[in-house]
Design a protein around this motif. Structure first.
Motif, PDB file in Angstrom:
ATOM      1  N   SER A 127      12.716 -26.216 -39.615  1.00  0.00           N
ATOM      2  CA  SER A 127      12.178 -27.088 -38.582  1.00  0.00           C
ATOM      3  C   SER A 127      12.775 -28.184 -38.480  1.00  0.00           C
ATOM      4  CB  SER A 127      10.605 -27.278 -39.160  1.00  0.00           C
ATOM      5  OG  SER A 127      10.422 -27.740 -40.259  1.00  0.00           O
ATOM      6  N   SER A 128      13.786 -28.524 -39.478  1.00  0.00           N
ATOM      7  CA  SER A 128      14.588 -30.009 -39.575  1.00  0.00           C
ATOM      8  C   SER A 128      15.877 -29.615 -38.875  1.00  0.00           C
ATOM      9  CB  SER A 128      14.517 -30.616 -40.809  1.00  0.00           C
ATOM     10  OG  SER A 128      13.159 -30.602 -41.110  1.00  0.00           O
ATOM     11  N   LEU A 129      16.410 -28.300 -38.724  1.00  0.00           N
ATOM     12  CA  LEU A 129      17.773 -28.183 -38.308  1.00  0.00           C
ATOM     13  C   LEU A 129      17.752 -27.434 -37.207  1.00  0.00           C
ATOM     14  CD1 LEU A 129      20.152 -29.003 -39.953  1.00  0.00           C
ATOM     15  CD2 LEU A 129      20.107 -27.013 -41.329  1.00  0.00           C
ATOM     16  N   LEU A 130      18.889 -27.754 -36.533  1.00  0.00           N
ATOM     17  CA  LEU A 130      19.403 -27.044 -35.349  1.00  0.00           C
ATOM     18  C   LEU A 130      20.826 -26.870 -35.071  1.00  0.00           C
ATOM     19  CD1 LEU A 130      18.240 -25.480 -32.439  1.00  0.00           C
ATOM     20  CD2 LEU A 130      18.606 -27.870 -31.582  1.00  0.00           C
ATOM     21  N   ASN A 131      21.338 -25.527 -35.105  1.00  0.00           N
ATOM     22  CA  ASN A 131      22.809 -25.442 -35.173  1.00  0.00           C
ATOM     23  C   ASN A 131      23.213 -25.051 -33.578  1.00  0.00           C
ATOM     24  OD1 ASN A 131      23.297 -26.202 -37.782  1.00  0.00           O
ATOM     25  ND2 ASN A 131      22.534 -23.934 -38.272  1.00  0.00           N
ATOM     26  N   LEU A 132      24.314 -25.303 -33.319  1.00  0.00           N
ATOM     27  CA  LEU A 132      25.042 -24.619 -32.000  1.00  0.00           C
ATOM     28  C   LEU A 132      26.318 -24.086 -32.261  1.00  0.00           C
ATOM     29  CD1 LEU A 132      24.509 -24.008 -28.913  1.00  0.00           C
ATOM     30  CD2 LEU A 132      25.714 -25.842 -28.465  1.00  0.00           C
ATOM     31  N   HIS A 133      26.183 -22.851 -32.422  1.00  0.00           N
ATOM     32  CA  HIS A 133      27.649 -21.967 -32.744  1.00  0.00           C
ATOM     33  C   HIS A 133      28.469 -21.886 -31.369  1.00  0.00           C
ATOM     34  CE1 HIS A 133      25.919 -21.710 -36.652  1.00  0.00           C
ATOM     35  NE2 HIS A 133      25.006 -20.782 -36.332  1.00  0.00           N
ATOM     36  N   LEU A 134      29.694 -22.073 -31.487  1.00  0.00           N
ATOM     37  CA  LEU A 134      30.654 -22.062 -30.451  1.00  0.00           C
ATOM     38  C   LEU A 134      31.821 -21.096 -30.660  1.00  0.00           C
ATOM     39  CD1 LEU A 134      31.039 -26.037 -30.175  1.00  0.00           C
ATOM     40  CD2 LEU A 134      29.349 -24.603 -29.155  1.00  0.00           C
TER      41      LEU A 134
END
Lengths: 116, 117
Positions: free
Chosen positions: A71-78
């Motif tokens: 709930s605290s972390l968000l990633n964006l993989h490129l």
């Protein structure tokens, strides 16, 4: 405390590289957002996670892959990005309270991405 | 159709003067929220002020106030006693619900404010 942190601040990558952007908040917010912003334009919504589930995908190309490990972390993989993907990538979070109320979206400082 | 309209691409104001940045919106939802954000050249979007659709009084936060005219669907930002540090891009935004139950925030095209010494 209304802090959203993003790393890295700047990223330069080639079209064949794989990289990830990271966003973190410790405000107990249940919704997290990724935006893409080109110069002199408003932010464009890419993805929304609500309660750790992907809730909105604004028809973003698959070379962008979001992930919400908790709930605290968000990633964006490129992966396999194009030069036109160069932009400021902003993360935001909000409480996602029932009926909206004073629910306010807070932004991180952004990651400036350059694709060569 | 544009849901948030900011008709002033750029504005100038003299230091210590007041300035009004215009914003009109369009929604059929009776419950919505309106926001103003400031974006300096560093890129960070800074939350300034919020107005709820059911709020009877105009919102104020320090030198910022929101002139909310519900019937006209306008939510103009007033900055009093402008400072050089107020030079930035200002975005008006509206929170609206979606069929997935999550809120989306719709942004206007922004107004670039330059404060003159």
């Amino acid at each position: 405390d209304t802090e959203v942190t993003q790393t890295p601040k700047h990223l330069v990558m080639g079209m064949t590289n794989k990289k990830s952007l990271k966003c973190e908040q410790h405000m107990g917010h249940r919704a997290m957002y990724w935006y893409k912003q080109k110069a002199k334009k408003p932010p464009e919504l890419m993805f929304v996670y609500s309660y750790e589930k992907l809730s909105i995908n604004e028809s973003v190309p698959s070379r962008f892959s979001p992930e919400c490990p908790n709930s605290s972390l968000l990633n964006l993989h490129l992966h396999a990005l194009q030069p036109e993907d160069s932009a400021l990538y902003l993360c935001a979070s909000s409480q996602e309270s029932i009926a909206g109320g004073t629910d306010t979206q807070y932004f991180g400082p952004g990651t400036r991405l350059t694709v060569l | 159709a544009q849901k948030i309209t900011q008709t002033q691409p750029g504005m100038f104001v003299q230091e210590k003067e007041a300035v009004t940045l215009d914003c009109t919106y369009d929604t059929s939802d009776p419950s919505y929220g309106l926001f103003w954000y400031k974006q300096p050249s560093s890129g960070e979007m800074i939350f300034l002020i919020y107005q709820g659709s059911y709020d009877q009084q105009n919102a104020t936060e320090g030198r910022y106030s929101l002139n909310f005219q519900k019937a006209r669907k306008s939510a103009n930002l007033v900055i009093s006693a402008s400072q050089l540090g107020d030079s930035a891009m200002y975005f008006c935004a509206m929170r609206e619900g979606t069929t997935s139950g999550t809120y989306k925030y719709i942004f206007g095209t922004g107004t670039r404010l330059k404060v003159l010494a």
